[in-house]
Design a protein around this motif. Structure first.
Motif, mmCIF file in Angstrom:
data_model
loop_
_atom_site.group_PDB
_atom_site.id
_atom_site.type_symbol
_atom_site.label_atom_id
_atom_site.label_comp_id
_atom_site.label_asym_id
_atom_site.label_seq_id
_atom_site.Cartn_x
_atom_site.Cartn_y
_atom_site.Cartn_z
ATOM 1 N N GLN A 62 0.699 -1.281 0.177
ATOM 2 C CA GLN A 62 -0.238 -0.469 0.012
ATOM 3 C C GLN A 62 0.512 1.095 -0.116
ATOM 4 N N HIS A 63 1.856 1.271 0.990
ATOM 5 C CA HIS A 63 2.728 2.340 0.545
ATOM 6 C C HIS A 63 3.800 2.377 -1.013
ATOM 7 N N LEU A 64 4.072 2.353 -1.311
ATOM 8 C CA LEU A 64 4.848 1.984 -2.385
ATOM 9 C C LEU A 64 3.149 2.808 -3.569
ATOM 10 N N GLU A 65 2.255 1.583 -3.562
ATOM 11 C CA GLU A 65 1.662 2.552 -4.028
ATOM 12 C C GLU A 65 1.209 3.406 -4.456
ATOM 13 N N VAL A 66 0.782 3.966 -2.610
ATOM 14 C CA VAL A 66 0.786 5.948 -2.562
ATOM 15 C C VAL A 66 2.089 6.068 -3.230
ATOM 16 N N ALA A 67 3.571 6.008 -2.939
ATOM 17 C CA ALA A 67 4.761 6.361 -3.724
ATOM 18 C C ALA A 67 4.951 6.476 -4.469
ATOM 19 N N GLY A 68 4.236 5.382 -5.931
ATOM 20 C CA GLY A 68 4.322 5.278 -6.922
ATOM 21 C C GLY A 68 2.977 6.681 -7.148
ATOM 22 N N LEU A 69 2.027 6.359 -7.175
ATOM 23 C CA LEU A 69 0.826 7.371 -7.427
ATOM 24 C C LEU A 69 1.455 9.326 -7.269
ATOM 25 N N ILE A 70 2.090 9.707 -5.473
ATOM 26 C CA ILE A 70 3.027 10.603 -6.056
ATOM 27 C C ILE A 70 3.799 11.066 -6.995
ATOM 28 N N ALA A 71 4.538 10.172 -7.163
ATOM 29 C CA ALA A 71 6.096 9.916 -8.192
ATOM 30 C C ALA A 71 5.750 10.396 -9.850
ATOM 31 N N ALA A 72 4.762 9.893 -9.890
ATOM 32 C CA ALA A 72 3.695 9.861 -10.966
ATOM 33 C C ALA A 72 4.012 10.956 -11.510
ATOM 34 N N ALA A 73 2.718 11.883 -10.529
ATOM 35 C CA ALA A 73 1.810 13.550 -10.895
ATOM 36 C C ALA A 73 3.017 14.215 -10.509
ATOM 37 N N VAL A 74 4.623 13.675 -9.407
ATOM 38 C CA VAL A 74 4.883 14.647 -9.404
ATOM 39 C C VAL A 74 6.086 14.705 -10.539
ATOM 40 N N ALA A 75 6.168 13.910 -11.688
ATOM 41 C CA ALA A 75 6.733 14.028 -12.609
ATOM 42 C C ALA A 75 6.241 14.512 -13.831
ATOM 43 N N GLY A 76 4.728 14.303 -13.947
ATOM 44 C CA GLY A 76 4.085 14.889 -14.224
ATOM 45 C C GLY A 76 3.971 16.694 -14.370
ATOM 46 N N ALA A 77 3.773 16.430 -13.356
ATOM 47 C CA ALA A 77 3.716 18.524 -12.895
ATOM 48 C C ALA A 77 5.507 18.817 -13.291
ATOM 49 N N THR A 78 6.083 17.902 -13.258
ATOM 50 C CA THR A 78 7.673 19.002 -13.262
ATOM 51 C C THR A 78 8.581 18.578 -14.583
ATOM 52 N N GLY A 79 8.035 17.699 -14.958
ATOM 53 C CA GLY A 79 9.117 17.489 -16.486
ATOM 54 C C GLY A 79 10.277 16.528 -16.372
ATOM 55 N N VAL A 80 10.320 15.821 -15.119
ATOM 56 C CA VAL A 80 11.219 14.796 -15.157
ATOM 57 C C VAL A 80 10.870 13.919 -14.061
ATOM 58 N N ALA A 81 10.793 12.565 -16.039
ATOM 59 C CA ALA A 81 10.346 12.005 -15.955
ATOM 60 C C ALA A 81 10.975 10.692 -15.192
#
Length: 377
Positions: free
Chosen positions: A221-240
């Motif tokens: 569950q923690h990995l799920e949340v971390a992955g969701l946040i990381a993906a959203a941050v990548a989209g917002a910052t352009g750092v994939a």
């Protein structure tokens, strides 16, 4: 949210905010720690040593003040949305105690109570132990001759948009706090409370898909949340390709017992040696900025980073964010609709989907010995 909210919160006639509790003065620190560690045989001298974390902050844990803020925010949200439902508050380890809150609830005439525990994930300490506490408190009420209400714990909210989206925003804000030249190369360290690996492995329901993964439901569950946040941050910052990792903090067990690793301080050391530009610590395992955030991250981890010469920033927790209070309202209404037998749409991000409403009897077992637990099948 439930497809239909025409029935409002019925059959529930109250919501109980259930949390951990904390001292609010130097004289309360050791008695509070005695409550937390009761039955483990820890000497008072050792508790006083552990209490130094609290004494650094005047013997006051921030958690009670933060729960009061959340309590007020929930009442405000309910009132603004026409939800006529009183909200009470009780703690596991300090005043206002859970059993006193339940006494007040039944004396006020409430008989069907929804419970929000301030822990987002599956696990013994974060779920079953709270349900054991509820069972103990209900038994006390029965022994006193008081009516015994029905209590239902709301489902885990770790992947609800109202929890994830504020964490995304907080992570972006922490990145923005770093010098501009470090932001693109900054790494993310998603932090949560370490627990014994055996407890992690047994977390979740026996038929939970997450139990098929290493670390059981707690880690998955923690990995799920971390992955969701990381993906959203990548989209917002352009750092994939931004590096991120789930790490742990606040270990308190005996050295010979394996606990989840790496510890945040060890991780910072490893990443400094690995050439990281900077690290943003994202405390996804905590609902508010209580002592384990203020000391273990803001004090201890920040001090380690300073020794290493590694720039760090720390994302805020959700606290009383309006999106989180709205999520609580939605969780309450979806559960109420389900109890009335109505169709329900359950909000959840990611692949794991929404958690169960009722915990199976074998879910997140007590690591010492079986004990009665409320709010289960």
């Amino acid at each position: 949210m439930a497809d239909s909210t025409a029935g409002g919160p019925a059959p529930y006639d109250a919501l109980l905010l259930l949390s951990f509790g904390g001292p609010e003065g130097p004289e309360e620190v050791v008695p509070f720690l005695e409550n937390v560690t009761r039955g483990r045989g820890i000497p008072k001298e050792r508790l006083a040593e552990v209490g130094q974390h609290y004494f650094l902050f005047g013997g006051v844990s921030p958690i009670n003040a933060q729960n009061r803020e959340l309590l007020a925010a929930l009442r405000k949200d309910f009132a603004e949305h026409g939800l006529d439902l009183p909200v009470y508050w009780g703690n596991r380890n300090w005043a206002p105690y859970l059993v006193d809150a339940l006494r007040e609830l039944v004396d006020d005439g409430h008989r069907r109570i929804a419970v929000l525990a301030t822990s987002a994930y599956a696990g013994y300490s974060g779920c079953r132990q709270y349900r054991e506490n509820l069972a103990d408190a209900l038994a006390t009420l029965a022994a006193e001759g008081r009516p015994e209400p029905t209590v239902d714990k709301l489902r885990h909210f770790y992947n609800h948009p109202g929890f994830v989206e504020p964490m995304v925003e907080a992570t972006l804000a922490a990145l923005a706090d770093l010098p501009e030249e470090l932001r693109a190369g900054a790494e993310l360290a998603f932090t949560t409370h370490s627990i014994p690996t055996a407890m992690a492995d047994s977390s979740g329901a026996p038929d939970d898909p997450a139990r098929a993964t290493p670390g059981g439901a707690y880690v998955a569950q923690h990995l799920e949340v971390a992955g969701l946040i990381a993906a959203a941050v990548a989209g917002a910052t352009g750092v994939a390709d931004r590096r991120w990792q789930l790490v742990y903090q606040s270990r308190s067990g005996a050295p010979h017992i394996p606990w989840l690793e790496p510890d945040i301080c060890d991780h910072l050391t490893q990443r400094q040696q690995g050439g990281a530009d900077a690290v943003v610590m994202v405390p996804i395992g905590f609902v508010s900025d209580h002592m384990e955030v203020k000391y273990d991250l803001d004090t201890e981890a920040v001090a380690r980073a300073a020794e290493l010469g590694l720039p760090v920033a720390r994302a805020a927790t959700v606290g009383a964010d309006p999106r989180f209070t709205a999520a609580v309202r939605e969780l309450l209404l979806e559960r109420a609709a389900a109890e009335r037998g109505e169709p329900v749409r359950r909000c959840a991000l990611g692949a794991l989907g929404p958690s169960h409403d009722r915990c199976p009897a074998a879910c997140c077992p007590n690591p010492r010995a079986p004990r009665p637990a409320a709010a289960q099948d």
